[in-house]
Enzyme design. Sequence first.
Site, PDB file in Angstrom:
ATOM      1  N   ASP A  16      -3.805   7.488   8.177  1.00 44.34           N
ATOM      2  CA  ASP A  16      -4.828   6.796   8.713  1.00 44.34           C
ATOM      3  C   ASP A  16      -4.521   5.878   9.817  1.00 44.34           C
ATOM      4  O   ASP A  16      -5.174   4.906  10.038  1.00 44.34           O
ATOM      5  CB  ASP A  16      -5.594   6.179   7.498  1.00 44.34           C
ATOM      6  CG  ASP A  16      -4.586   5.141   6.891  1.00 44.34           C
ATOM      7  OD1 ASP A  16      -3.353   4.893   7.129  1.00 44.34           O
ATOM      8  OD2 ASP A  16      -4.961   4.485   5.751  1.00 44.34           O
TER       9      ASP A  16
ATOM     10  N   SER B  11       0.740  -1.037  -0.007  1.00 42.10           N
ATOM     11  CA  SER B  11      -0.054  -0.148   0.039  1.00 42.10           C
ATOM     12  C   SER B  11       0.866   1.317   0.020  1.00 42.10           C
ATOM     13  O   SER B  11       0.582   2.263  -0.441  1.00 42.10           O
ATOM     14  CB  SER B  11      -0.948  -0.037   1.198  1.00 42.10           C
ATOM     15  OG  SER B  11      -0.130  -0.076   2.450  1.00 42.10           O
TER      16      SER B  11
ATOM     17  N   HIS C  43      -0.752   4.565   7.132  1.00 45.10           N
ATOM     18  CA  HIS C  43      -0.041   5.139   5.999  1.00 45.10           C
ATOM     19  C   HIS C  43       0.103   6.441   6.140  1.00 45.10           C
ATOM     20  O   HIS C  43      -0.335   7.301   7.062  1.00 45.10           O
ATOM     21  CB  HIS C  43      -0.927   4.950   4.684  1.00 45.10           C
ATOM     22  CG  HIS C  43      -1.487   3.582   4.447  1.00 45.10           C
ATOM     23  ND1 HIS C  43      -2.520   2.997   4.874  1.00 45.10           N
ATOM     24  CD2 HIS C  43      -0.670   2.640   3.930  1.00 45.10           C
ATOM     25  CE1 HIS C  43      -2.380   1.763   4.695  1.00 45.10           C
ATOM     26  NE2 HIS C  43      -1.502   1.327   4.215  1.00 45.10           N
TER      27      HIS C  43
END
Length: 393
Positions: free
Chosen positions: A355, A53, A358
């Site tokens: 978040d 991610s 990240h």
Amino acid sequence: MARRNTPSLVSPSGSRQVTPLPFLFLTLLFFACSGPASEARCVFPAIFNFGDSNSDTGGFWAAFPAQTGPFGMTYFKRPSGRASDGRLIIDFLAQALGLPFLSPYLQSIGSDFRHGANFATLASTVRLPNTSLFVTGISPFSLGIQLNQMKDLRTRVVALKGTDHLPPADVFGQALYTFDIGQNDFTSELGSLGIGAVKQYLPQVASQIAWTIKEIHDIGGRTFMVFNLAPVGCYPAFLTELPHNPSDLDSYGCMISYSNAVVDYNNLLNDTLQHMRDMLPDATIIYVDTHSVKLELFRHPKTHGLVYGTKACCGHGGGAYNFDPQVYCGNSKVINGTKVTATACGDPQNYVSWDGIHATEAANKLVTAAVLGGSIFHPPFPLSKLCDLQPIG
Ligand SMILES: *[C@@H]1O[C@H](CO)[C@@H](O)[C@H](O)[C@H]1NC(C)=O
Ligand SMILES: *[C@@H]1O[C@H](CO)[C@@H](O)[C@H](O)[C@H]1NC(C)=O
Ligand SMILES: *[C@@H]1O[C@H](CO)[C@@H](O)[C@H](O)[C@H]1NC(C)=O
């Protein structure tokens, strides 16, 4: 060691060295006459990225569409498939090299692979995942699958030469190959197995990254950048979820045991890459110490124009970390009869963590500036001499 790698630096530009002079002259003239910022000079015509991610530009959400706001709120003004409010390090890097944002390999609509492709997906691991995504939350697109996708893309490019939206067949020797993966191998089993068991398989993670480089070298790749593991012991999500006592925190509020394990893994990765350099003397393999920059941002956010280190911008519950494992950023849930939503703060530019896991665009931009500055490369690598670096606005 740095020496050993120097000869290969000419490999991406090698073909240009034998460019006939008149052509070179015309080329220079062309650059001199072209408008500002239009024709960036860079020896890398493309980037091929492998990752999770932290560098997924939309692959996971192309395969499993469902991303919602507030992801993308800062830059794209819509969910862009990235796990951030805006751009990622790989986006800023592409921008600096004068290249477009990387299209996800898995994105069937609107992709353009002329300047590379992105195989990264959210929740990817280096090791092969055992069980279903929907049980474990681990992506099926692990590093071995991403490598197979790369090989398949290359086979098709060679077979279909000249097709729209595909690069020329000689791109593979000239491209920059980037790796930002391993974080999920480290974190996904910390809760269940504990740090001791995780440490057992970390050598396998580092060596699999190195062997992936070897495989890409076998099909022509020569220049590789490997980003090391981030300081996950400072992440709001893990500070909330992983068991620890106040005495387990350092003076910056990060978990000491996990921080030490990350440093151990990074040293191991650095050593493993050194072994691969010895095996591949004509390759340039750069270890990129983004960990030290991210750690500095968590420790001293205010020194770098930020405000919050270990507190997430987008989350629920407030408090020191603003992270609720039951309600992840952008989601809503009924808890004890009340609907709660994890919403974004109004000032993501003041946060390191978007978040809880990240980074924000603001943090990614600061980290990329350090990458472009060249100080966190091992061995030293003259990126700014190989490319006219474009401003990352
Ligand atoms: C898969 O399962 C095996 C056996 O239980 C275990 O040794 C291995 O670490 C697991 N791999 C992952 C990625 O979870
Ligand atoms: C990586 O290892 C080399 C020795 O091979 C060492 O000189 C360098 O400082 C290490 N880099 C980092 C960031 O630890
Ligand atoms: C929900 O209610 C139960 C029982 O009243 C309580 O123990 C629990 O802490 C509450 N959960 C939340 C998230 O407020």
